[in-house]
Design a protein around this motif. Structure first.
Motif, mmCIF file in Angstrom:
data_model
loop_
_atom_site.group_PDB
_atom_site.id
_atom_site.type_symbol
_atom_site.label_atom_id
_atom_site.label_comp_id
_atom_site.label_asym_id
_atom_site.label_seq_id
_atom_site.Cartn_x
_atom_site.Cartn_y
_atom_site.Cartn_z
ATOM 1 N N TRP A 110 0.843 -1.213 0.000
ATOM 2 C CA TRP A 110 0.000 0.000 0.000
ATOM 3 C C TRP A 110 0.870 1.252 0.000
ATOM 4 O O TRP A 110 0.577 2.214 -0.692
ATOM 5 C CB TRP A 110 -0.892 0.084 1.235
ATOM 6 C CG TRP A 110 -1.762 -1.098 1.526
ATOM 7 C CD1 TRP A 110 -2.090 -2.124 0.689
ATOM 8 C CD2 TRP A 110 -2.424 -1.365 2.769
ATOM 9 N NE1 TRP A 110 -2.900 -3.016 1.336
ATOM 10 C CE2 TRP A 110 -3.128 -2.586 2.611
ATOM 11 C CE3 TRP A 110 -2.493 -0.700 4.003
ATOM 12 C CZ2 TRP A 110 -3.881 -3.149 3.639
ATOM 13 C CZ3 TRP A 110 -3.242 -1.253 5.022
ATOM 14 C CH2 TRP A 110 -3.938 -2.471 4.839
ATOM 15 N N ARG A 113 2.103 1.954 -3.358
ATOM 16 C CA ARG A 113 1.069 2.486 -4.240
ATOM 17 C C ARG A 113 0.795 3.960 -3.932
ATOM 18 O O ARG A 113 0.628 4.780 -4.837
ATOM 19 C CB ARG A 113 -0.201 1.663 -4.066
ATOM 20 C CG ARG A 113 -1.254 2.080 -5.031
ATOM 21 C CD ARG A 113 -2.311 1.029 -5.165
ATOM 22 N NE ARG A 113 -3.209 1.378 -6.244
ATOM 23 C CZ ARG A 113 -4.244 0.643 -6.604
ATOM 24 N NH1 ARG A 113 -4.476 -0.486 -5.978
ATOM 25 N NH2 ARG A 113 -5.023 1.015 -7.575
ATOM 26 N N TYR A 114 0.777 4.300 -2.653
ATOM 27 C CA TYR A 114 0.556 5.694 -2.273
ATOM 28 C C TYR A 114 1.707 6.583 -2.757
ATOM 29 O O TYR A 114 1.509 7.718 -3.157
ATOM 30 C CB TYR A 114 0.398 5.812 -0.752
ATOM 31 C CG TYR A 114 -1.030 5.626 -0.263
ATOM 32 C CD1 TYR A 114 -1.682 4.407 -0.385
ATOM 33 C CD2 TYR A 114 -1.735 6.683 0.323
ATOM 34 C CE1 TYR A 114 -2.979 4.225 0.062
ATOM 35 C CE2 TYR A 114 -3.042 6.516 0.770
ATOM 36 C CZ TYR A 114 -3.662 5.293 0.639
ATOM 37 O OH TYR A 114 -4.947 5.125 1.071
ATOM 38 N N GLU A 117 1.193 7.081 -6.380
ATOM 39 C CA GLU A 117 0.038 7.962 -6.588
ATOM 40 C C GLU A 117 0.443 9.432 -6.399
ATOM 41 O O GLU A 117 0.099 10.302 -7.198
ATOM 42 C CB GLU A 117 -1.062 7.582 -5.594
ATOM 43 C CG GLU A 117 -2.230 8.542 -5.497
ATOM 44 C CD GLU A 117 -3.365 8.197 -6.468
ATOM 45 O OE1 GLU A 117 -3.182 7.260 -7.251
ATOM 46 O OE2 GLU A 117 -4.406 8.861 -6.405
ATOM 47 N N TYR A 130 -10.244 5.649 -1.777
ATOM 48 C CA TYR A 130 -8.953 5.229 -2.319
ATOM 49 C C TYR A 130 -8.307 4.167 -1.434
ATOM 50 O O TYR A 130 -7.702 3.202 -1.914
ATOM 51 C CB TYR A 130 -8.017 6.435 -2.478
ATOM 52 C CG TYR A 130 -6.746 6.073 -3.209
ATOM 53 C CD1 TYR A 130 -6.782 5.654 -4.530
ATOM 54 C CD2 TYR A 130 -5.522 6.113 -2.557
ATOM 55 C CE1 TYR A 130 -5.628 5.281 -5.196
ATOM 56 C CE2 TYR A 130 -4.361 5.754 -3.214
ATOM 57 C CZ TYR A 130 -4.416 5.337 -4.527
ATOM 58 O OH TYR A 130 -3.274 4.970 -5.185
ATOM 59 N N PHE A 131 -8.477 4.348 -0.148
ATOM 60 C CA PHE A 131 -7.898 3.363 0.774
ATOM 61 C C PHE A 131 -8.570 2.001 0.589
ATOM 62 O O PHE A 131 -7.900 0.976 0.487
ATOM 63 C CB PHE A 131 -8.029 3.827 2.227
ATOM 64 C CG PHE A 131 -7.492 2.832 3.208
ATOM 65 C CD1 PHE A 131 -6.157 2.448 3.170
ATOM 66 C CD2 PHE A 131 -8.321 2.244 4.157
ATOM 67 C CE1 PHE A 131 -5.649 1.503 4.052
ATOM 68 C CE2 PHE A 131 -7.829 1.308 5.045
ATOM 69 C CZ PHE A 131 -6.495 0.933 4.988
ATOM 70 N N HIS A 133 -9.953 0.859 -1.972
ATOM 71 C CA HIS A 133 -9.561 0.381 -3.279
ATOM 72 C C HIS A 133 -8.122 -0.189 -3.244
ATOM 73 O O HIS A 133 -7.811 -1.181 -3.890
ATOM 74 C CB HIS A 133 -9.665 1.589 -4.210
ATOM 75 C CG HIS A 133 -9.189 1.372 -5.588
ATOM 76 N ND1 HIS A 133 -9.866 0.571 -6.473
ATOM 77 C CD2 HIS A 133 -8.103 1.856 -6.250
ATOM 78 C CE1 HIS A 133 -9.207 0.574 -7.623
ATOM 79 N NE2 HIS A 133 -8.153 1.341 -7.506
ATOM 80 N N THR A 134 -7.266 0.458 -2.447
ATOM 81 C CA THR A 134 -5.863 0.048 -2.387
ATOM 82 C C THR A 134 -5.671 -1.182 -1.507
ATOM 83 O O THR A 134 -4.860 -2.052 -1.795
ATOM 84 C CB THR A 134 -5.019 1.192 -1.765
ATOM 85 O OG1 THR A 134 -5.185 2.341 -2.571
ATOM 86 C CG2 THR A 134 -3.554 0.823 -1.689
ATOM 87 N N ALA A 135 -6.439 -1.210 -0.398
ATOM 88 C CA ALA A 135 -6.086 -2.141 0.666
ATOM 89 C C ALA A 135 -6.537 -3.576 0.425
ATOM 90 O O ALA A 135 -6.007 -4.493 1.031
ATOM 91 C CB ALA A 135 -6.656 -1.638 1.995
ATOM 92 N N GLY A 139 -5.556 -4.967 -6.729
ATOM 93 C CA GLY A 139 -4.487 -3.975 -6.579
ATOM 94 C C GLY A 139 -3.565 -4.354 -5.421
ATOM 95 O O GLY A 139 -2.336 -4.341 -5.542
ATOM 96 N N ALA A 140 -4.171 -4.711 -4.296
ATOM 97 C CA ALA A 140 -3.378 -5.070 -3.116
ATOM 98 C C ALA A 140 -2.511 -6.287 -3.403
ATOM 99 O O ALA A 140 -1.335 -6.353 -3.006
ATOM 100 C CB ALA A 140 -4.300 -5.330 -1.924
ATOM 101 N N TYR A 143 0.520 -5.177 -5.739
ATOM 102 C CA TYR A 143 1.599 -4.434 -5.070
ATOM 103 C C TYR A 143 2.325 -5.303 -4.053
ATOM 104 O O TYR A 143 3.527 -5.150 -3.837
ATOM 105 C CB TYR A 143 1.049 -3.151 -4.438
ATOM 106 C CG TYR A 143 0.866 -2.063 -5.470
ATOM 107 C CD1 TYR A 143 1.919 -1.191 -5.752
ATOM 108 C CD2 TYR A 143 -0.303 -1.928 -6.195
ATOM 109 C CE1 TYR A 143 1.788 -0.203 -6.722
ATOM 110 C CE2 TYR A 143 -0.455 -0.948 -7.161
ATOM 111 C CZ TYR A 143 0.593 -0.091 -7.423
ATOM 112 O OH TYR A 143 0.464 0.880 -8.383
#
Ligand code: PFF
Length: 443
Positions: A110, A113-114, A117, A130-131, A133-135, A139-140, A143
């Motif tokens: 994460w 990714r941040y 971003e 967004y969190f 979606h990322t976590a 995507g998770a 990464y």
């Protein structure tokens, strides 16, 4: 299992920076500020300092002593100094390493990714969406896999040319980033309110055994103790290294970064009037409130966000390296694999174990509770009893290059009596909490 061909550190600084790299990570920049704010501010910081120096440093020294005496990774080292039964503790260490890295790498993913971003588009979307979606989700997973691949590629390089070289570059970068951020945060409009929230004192909270176990658990996690990371790094040391001085340097640096992280996080959150969000969730404080503040700052926020998440990523990477090295070096020492295969094989298995954590945050939380909170203190407790009561001449191993006989004797009594008593209380507390979480998550 011969020590002759064993790799070693090139320089003393290389070893110190690698060990500080193991210690400084997500635990400092994300967990410490949050726990401090939650548990009583300045009073908690004092309790934490006591835990770090009275229990953490002595346990680190015990790990150093075993690692350097045996010059082997945990399983072989504990078998060499303590006999076949103690090898079981080495297996526990390796298993703990597997579990911690599996979820640690997901969170590190994460941060990666941040960072990207911030670099590529700035924080533009709604931070909570967004969190989410990322976590979790693909995507998770992606990464997490990329982060593990980076970690593996450094560990494959070996102790001197992989881990040491990476630490010599990455750690000074991390120090600069975090110091720069703390100075910048001091000039924010909300800095005073942020500091006083961070360090307001609530001594009432200190009296519960729960707070004691939170401080101890945080100290062990942050110093990378209780699972053989420091033991493994010390197994690459030369005989004349001053172990007590190294342990103290590592602990001071680790505490320094954690404390500085709080001096960054709270002023930023207060400057943007987001203080009511702090209590909501530990993860939220970092991955939702901070981006919200960064968005509020416009263009400057993008740069600061980039610096902040890049620092987190660097910290997580050097910690992940040490976790993978524990497993890798055990495969090399015990099963005589070559380094490339050992690191790749272990890394792939860890990547797979981490997949459920990338798909489900409850499972991630469970891994953290079992391995990051509970198994570390169990591992430290067992090691203290062994080094204190069974190991032959532990003082002989840590005495070299160190002058104060009185301090050394004090160390031995802490390892024999004080640390086991405190750790027994902590194991009881954490054991109950872990059981509770297991029950509610699984049934
Ligand atoms: N010390 C690391 C942190 O504070 O993020 C986490 C960690 C690394 C724990 C290595 C245990 C370990 F063996």
């Amino acid at each position: 299992m011969e020590a002759r061909s064993r790799e070693g550190w090139g320089t003393r600084l290389g070893f110190i920076l690698a060990a500080v790299g193991s210690a400084v990570g997500l635990g400092n920049m994300w967990r410490f500020p949050y726990i401090t704010a939650d548990r009583g501010g300045a009073a908690f910081v004092l309790l934490y300092i006591v835990m770090v120096f009275v229990v953490g440093v002595p346990i680190m020294l015990a790990e150093f002593g075993v690692g350097r005496r045996a010059r082997l990774s945990p399983i072989g080292a504990l078998r060499t100094v303590g006999g076949p039964r103690l090898a079981g503790l080495g297996y526990l260490y390796v298993a703990t390493g597997f579990l911690i890295l599996a979820y640690y790498s997901v969170i590190a993913g994460w941060t990666m990714r941040y960072t990207l971003e911030a670099l590529l588009s700035g924080f533009t979307r709604s931070p909570s969406e967004y969190f989410e979606h990322t976590a979790t989700g693909t995507g998770a997973v992606l990464y997490h896999i990329v982060f593990m691949a980076i970690t593996i590629s450094i560990v494959v390089g070996g102790v001197k040319r992989g881990i040491e070289r990476a630490s010599l570059v990455l750690m000074p970068v991390l120090f600069l980033l975090i110091i720069g951020l703390a100075i910048w945060a001091a000039f924010l409009a909300g800095s005073g309110a942020g500091y006083s929230f961070y360090l307001r004192t609530d001594p009432a909270k200190l009296l519960s055994p729960d707070t004691l176990s939170a401080a101890a658990g945080q100290a062990f996690f942050s110093l990378s103790l209780g699972m053989g990371a420091m033991l493994t790094y010390a197994s690459y040391l030369s005989r004349d290294e001053n172990l007590p001085a190294s342990a103290a340097t590592i602990a001071v640096s680790d505490f320094g970064v954690a404390f500085l992280a709080g001096l960054v996080v709270f002023p930023v959150i207060f400057a943007f009037g987001l203080s009511q969000e702090i209590g909501e969730s530990a993860l939220g404080a970092l991955f939702i409130s901070l981006p919200r503040a960064f968005i509020g700052m416009g263009a400057a926020g993008r740069i600061v966000g980039l610096v902040f998440f890049a620092a987190l990523f660097v910290g997580a990477l050097t910690s992940a390296i040490s976790l993978l090295e524990v497993v890798t070096s055990s495969l090399i020492d015990n099963w005589r694999l070559d380094r490339g295969r050992a690191a790749l094989g272990a890394g792939l298995v860890i990547m797979l174990i981490g997949l459920p954590c990338a798909l489900n945050q409850d499972i991630l939380g469970l891994f953290d509770q079992i391995a990051g909170e509970f198994l570390l203190v169990v591992g430290a407790f067992a090691l203290a009893l062994f080094v204190g009561w069974r190991m032959s001449d532990p003082l002989g191993e840590v005495r070299r290059g160190f002058a104060s006989e009185g301090l050394l004797r004090g160390w031995l009594w802490i390892v024999r009596i004080v640390a086991p008593i405190i750790l027994a209380v902590v194991i009881y507390q954490k054991g109950r909490a872990t059981w509770e979480l297991l029950r509610t998550t699984l049934f």
